[in-house]
Design an enzyme around this catalytic site. Structure first.
Site, PDB file in Angstrom:
ATOM      1  N   GLY A  23     -20.796  30.018  25.027  1.00 28.26           N
ATOM      2  CA  GLY A  23     -19.799  29.661  25.699  1.00 28.26           C
ATOM      3  C   GLY A  23     -18.437  30.315  25.209  1.00 28.26           C
ATOM      4  O   GLY A  23     -17.222  29.493  25.459  1.00 28.26           O
ATOM      5  N   ALA A  24     -18.233  31.316  24.435  1.00 29.22           N
ATOM      6  CA  ALA A  24     -17.212  31.693  23.854  1.00 29.22           C
ATOM      7  C   ALA A  24     -16.223  32.876  24.598  1.00 29.22           C
ATOM      8  O   ALA A  24     -15.425  33.635  24.444  1.00 29.22           O
ATOM      9  CB  ALA A  24     -17.412  32.436  22.864  1.00 29.22           C
ATOM     10  N   GLY A  27     -11.618  29.336  27.049  1.00 26.29           N
ATOM     11  CA  GLY A  27     -11.606  28.225  26.616  1.00 26.29           C
ATOM     12  C   GLY A  27     -11.699  27.771  25.352  1.00 26.29           C
ATOM     13  O   GLY A  27     -11.081  28.578  24.489  1.00 26.29           O
ATOM     14  N   GLY A  29     -14.501  27.607  23.485  1.00 21.96           N
ATOM     15  CA  GLY A  29     -15.318  28.662  22.815  1.00 21.96           C
ATOM     16  C   GLY A  29     -14.732  29.968  22.363  1.00 21.96           C
ATOM     17  O   GLY A  29     -14.734  30.288  21.327  1.00 21.96           O
ATOM     18  N   SER A 152     -19.528  15.307  24.454  1.00 26.43           N
ATOM     19  CA  SER A 152     -18.203  15.080  25.261  1.00 26.43           C
ATOM     20  C   SER A 152     -18.277  13.403  25.275  1.00 26.43           C
ATOM     21  O   SER A 152     -19.136  12.908  24.905  1.00 26.43           O
ATOM     22  CB  SER A 152     -18.811  15.420  26.733  1.00 26.43           C
ATOM     23  OG  SER A 152     -17.739  14.816  27.684  1.00 26.43           O
ATOM     24  N   TYR A 177     -24.207  14.611  34.129  1.00 26.79           N
ATOM     25  CA  TYR A 177     -23.551  15.303  33.309  1.00 26.79           C
ATOM     26  C   TYR A 177     -23.630  14.382  31.979  1.00 26.79           C
ATOM     27  O   TYR A 177     -23.822  15.119  30.869  1.00 26.79           O
ATOM     28  CB  TYR A 177     -21.826  15.597  33.685  1.00 26.79           C
ATOM     29  CG  TYR A 177     -21.024  16.254  32.582  1.00 26.79           C
ATOM     30  CD1 TYR A 177     -21.427  17.463  32.098  1.00 26.79           C
ATOM     31  CD2 TYR A 177     -20.200  15.391  31.931  1.00 26.79           C
ATOM     32  CE1 TYR A 177     -20.594  18.201  31.132  1.00 26.79           C
ATOM     33  CE2 TYR A 177     -19.431  16.039  30.980  1.00 26.79           C
ATOM     34  CZ  TYR A 177     -19.537  17.288  30.351  1.00 26.79           C
ATOM     35  OH  TYR A 177     -18.937  17.821  29.495  1.00 26.79           O
TER      36      TYR A 177
END
Length: 315
Positions: A23-24, A27, A29, A152, A177
């Protein structure tokens, strides 16, 4: 008005280390990858969107021209894609020193499924990363890796819907989620326990970024969200004024601390230390109540092995 200084952490020299960050492409990441490159780490960035990946790569190299960074294809919602990436990396044979499991998807308005038929958030946020770690285990063991899994504050809410893990009977985006992040957190803690018991040499811990205006709640047509949510508009407005919520450069710090600090330990949770842990300097935090049951951790581990077909050593 007195000027305020954004929090930061000291970074060790990571020259010669290999870091993999999911996820880089944007944002938190991308911020994490940039900080790791600045410390000298070689980077592998598995991304789902090649165009966004190339843009991220260009940003990192613009700041650090000598950085060793490569893009790889990865769609965490596809177990075949996870297997393909892992097979390539294992064939290359380079030990992994740092793995940051950061990618995720958040609250599609309607129930969606992965390529393998899992509820999208459970399948991507948890099962995809579970399979990735299982398949990369030889490289993680060889590198005596630090594995940091990004959960989270939603992991401190709701519960695991054990009777309907795929939310087929009654879908609730926020509930699904939370479940995905609770399951992922339980996995990260159980990974550390099993590593210690089996002598795998892996240190596994958890982090969370607080609340910051990333693309998780922004318009994402691919998950059925045609426009930004009211929540992300509100978060952006306050974050820009330095009120209550963090910014990317501060939200990445808990994961950076957990993944690189000599003082960060396995089996711990790191997050922002400010009001309600929404923002602020990174620090160790008390484990959320939903993450404390070792029985739940063993249960989700077994379920995850069965669903993904990816099995860890029993020793």
């Amino acid at each position: 008005m007195m000027a305020t200084t954004s929090p930061d952490i000291p970074m060790p020299d990571l020259s010669g280390k290999l870091a993999v960050v999911t996820g880089a492409s944007d944002g938190v990441g991308l911020g994490l990858a940039t900080r790791l490159a600045a410390a000298g780490a070689d980077l592998v960035l598995p991304v789902r969107n090649p165009r966004k990946g190339e843009a991220a790569l260009a940003k990192i190299r613009q700041q650090y021209p000598d950085a060793e960074v490569s893009l790889r294809d990865l769609d965490l919602s596809s177990l075949d894609s996870v297997a393909a990436l892992a097979d390539k990396l294992v064939a290359e044979g380079r030990p992994i020193d740092i793995l940051v499991n950061n990618a995720g998807v958040m609250t599609p308005p309607d129930r969606q499924t992965t390529e393998d038929g899992f509820e999208l958030q459970f399948g991507t946020n948890h099962l995809g990363h579970f399979a990735l770690v299982a398949r990369l285990l030889p490289l993680l063991r060889a590198g005596r890796a630090r594995v940091t899994s990004q959960i989270s504050i939603a992991a401190n809410e709701r519960s695991i819907n054990w009777d309907d893990l795929q939310w087929e009977r009654r879908y609730n985006g926020s509930g699904a989620y939370s479940q995905s992040k609770i399951a992922f957190g339980l996995f990260g803690l159980e990974l550390d326990r099993r590593s210690r018991a089996g002598g795998w040499g892996i240190t596994s811990n958890l982090s969370h970024p607080g609340v910051t205006p990333t693309n998780l709640l922004a318009a994402r047509p691919e998950v059925g969200r045609g426009r930004d949510t009211m929540a992300v508009r509100f978060i952006r407005a306050l974050s820009a004024r330095g009120i209550l919520f963090g910014k990317v450069e501060t939200a990445l710090l808990p994961a950076l601390l957990a993944a690189t600090s000599p003082d960060a330990e396995g089996g711990r949770l790191y997050g922002p230390s400010g009001f309600y842990h929404l923002a602020g300097a990174p620090a160790e935090q008390k484990l959320y109540s939903r993450l404390r049951s070792t029985d739940d951790a063993r249960r989700i581990w077994k379920v995850s092995e069965d669903l993904t077909g990816c099995h860890f050593p029993s020793d």
